[in-house]
Design an enzyme around this catalytic site. Structure first.
Site, PDB file in Angstrom:
ATOM      1  N   ASP A  64      40.551  31.917   5.467  1.00 43.94           N
ATOM      2  CA  ASP A  64      41.278  31.764   4.210  1.00 43.94           C
ATOM      3  C   ASP A  64      42.744  32.072   4.510  1.00 43.94           C
ATOM      4  O   ASP A  64      43.106  33.221   4.774  1.00 43.94           O
ATOM      5  CB  ASP A  64      40.726  32.742   3.178  1.00 43.94           C
ATOM      6  CG  ASP A  64      41.430  32.652   1.827  1.00 43.94           C
ATOM      7  OD1 ASP A  64      42.462  31.949   1.730  1.00 43.94           O
ATOM      8  OD2 ASP A  64      40.955  33.298   0.870  1.00 43.94           O
ATOM      9  N   SER A 146      54.622  17.540  -0.432  1.00 47.02           N
ATOM     10  CA  SER A 146      54.305  16.634  -1.528  1.00 47.02           C
ATOM     11  C   SER A 146      55.605  16.070  -2.075  1.00 47.02           C
ATOM     12  O   SER A 146      56.664  16.707  -1.961  1.00 47.02           O
ATOM     13  CB  SER A 146      53.570  17.389  -2.638  1.00 47.02           C
ATOM     14  OG  SER A 146      53.465  16.595  -3.813  1.00 47.02           O
ATOM     15  N   TYR A 163      52.170  24.536  -9.004  1.00 50.80           N
ATOM     16  CA  TYR A 163      52.030  23.752  -7.775  1.00 50.80           C
ATOM     17  C   TYR A 163      53.366  23.159  -7.344  1.00 50.80           C
ATOM     18  O   TYR A 163      53.751  23.260  -6.175  1.00 50.80           O
ATOM     19  CB  TYR A 163      51.010  22.638  -7.974  1.00 50.80           C
ATOM     20  CG  TYR A 163      50.775  21.790  -6.749  1.00 50.80           C
ATOM     21  CD1 TYR A 163      49.935  22.217  -5.733  1.00 50.80           C
ATOM     22  CD2 TYR A 163      51.389  20.546  -6.599  1.00 50.80           C
ATOM     23  CE1 TYR A 163      49.708  21.447  -4.598  1.00 50.80           C
ATOM     24  CE2 TYR A 163      51.174  19.768  -5.479  1.00 50.80           C
ATOM     25  CZ  TYR A 163      50.332  20.220  -4.488  1.00 50.80           C
ATOM     26  OH  TYR A 163      50.124  19.444  -3.369  1.00 50.80           O
ATOM     27  N   LYS A 167      55.629  23.814  -3.869  1.00 49.61           N
ATOM     28  CA  LYS A 167      55.996  22.767  -2.906  1.00 49.61           C
ATOM     29  C   LYS A 167      57.512  22.668  -2.734  1.00 49.61           C
ATOM     30  O   LYS A 167      57.999  22.334  -1.644  1.00 49.61           O
ATOM     31  CB  LYS A 167      55.405  21.416  -3.336  1.00 49.61           C
ATOM     32  CG  LYS A 167      53.892  21.346  -3.204  1.00 49.61           C
ATOM     33  CD  LYS A 167      53.456  21.561  -1.755  1.00 49.61           C
ATOM     34  CE  LYS A 167      51.970  21.399  -1.562  1.00 49.61           C
ATOM     35  NZ  LYS A 167      51.549  21.547  -0.150  1.00 49.61           N
TER      36      LYS A 167
END
Length: 249
Positions: A64, A146, A163, A167
């Protein structure tokens, strides 16, 4: 890809999507590949799906990346058992739907940053330190970023929440790392690959809201990664954006 034959690549988030595609592509091209993920059973399924000669060069390892201790132990294992990672594909990422402005969401917001930003930082640090210790000067770090790391579009029905900020942090992190690598006098390269929509488990809700939107295949992103790491020694692709034809955002 000749210079990467039998050299070691570590791929994070290797249990699905882009991670699986990168593992398959790199091992098919002759690399020794270590797939990291929390879902170890998925890694074993991936290994079982490979041709026998490739399966011998694929190593599944549960990790992880949001847990710094696990990251340190994992890269120590790679050093001890495989001689160290020469290529790192930072692919692991999470995209929970929690809005930033709702109560009692601290754990979710923290988990996004721990995986998408700190996980990338820890894996990159451990890979780079290994390269330095082994005096390997031609390593390559790839970060699956992204298009949301450069611009936050309006997507009706879907919010990007924490998110997109994570990024954006990765975009800045890539440049900071490039400068650090350069200041240390190394030829190690770093590349941010920023895909548009990719057909993965993570993007299913986007397909529900916009079923006619075009999506890349995970294999398309894996092809882009391979393109970036096989450039000549004097060429570094710092940022590569890849979108499906017809994407409007």
């Amino acid at each position: 890809m000749d210079r990467w034959l039998n050299r070691v690549a570590v791929v994070t988030g290797a249990s699905s999507g882009i991670g699986v595609a990168c593992c398959k592509d790199l091992v098919a091209k002759g690399m020794v590949v270590v797939g990291l993920a929390r879902r170890e059973e998925r890694l074993q399924e991936l290994k079982a799906s490979l041709p026998a000669d490739q399966a011998k060069r694929f190593h599944a390892h549960k990790c992880d990346v949001s847990d710094e201790k696990q990251v340190i132990e994992t890269f120590a294992w790679v050093d001890k058992n495989l001689g160290g990672a020469d290529v790192l594909i930072n692919n692991a990422g999470v995209m929970p739907t929690t809005e930033i402005t709702i109560p009692d969401n601290s754990a979710v917001l923290r988990s996004i940053l721990e995986t998408n930003v700190l996980g990338v930082s820890w894996c990159t640090r451990e890979a780079f330190l290994s390269l330095q210790r082994r005096k390997v000067n031609d390593g390559h770090i790839v970060i699956i970023n992204s298009v949301l790391g450069h611009k936050v579009p309006v997507f009706p029905g879907v919010g990007f929440h924490m998110y997109a900020p994570s990024k954006h942090a990765v975009t800045a992190l890539t440049e900071v790392l490039r400068q650090e690598f350069q200041n240390k006098g190394t030829q190690t390269k770093i590349t941010s690959v920023s895909p548009g929509g990719v057909d993965t488990e993570m993007t299913q809700r986007f397909k529900e809201f916009s079923p006619n939107s075009p999506f890349l295949r995970p294999e398309d992103v894996a092809d882009a990664v391979t393109y970036c790491i096989q450039t000549p020694p004097n060429v570094q692709i710092h940022e590569l954006t890849i979108k499906p034809i017809g994407e409007k955002a």
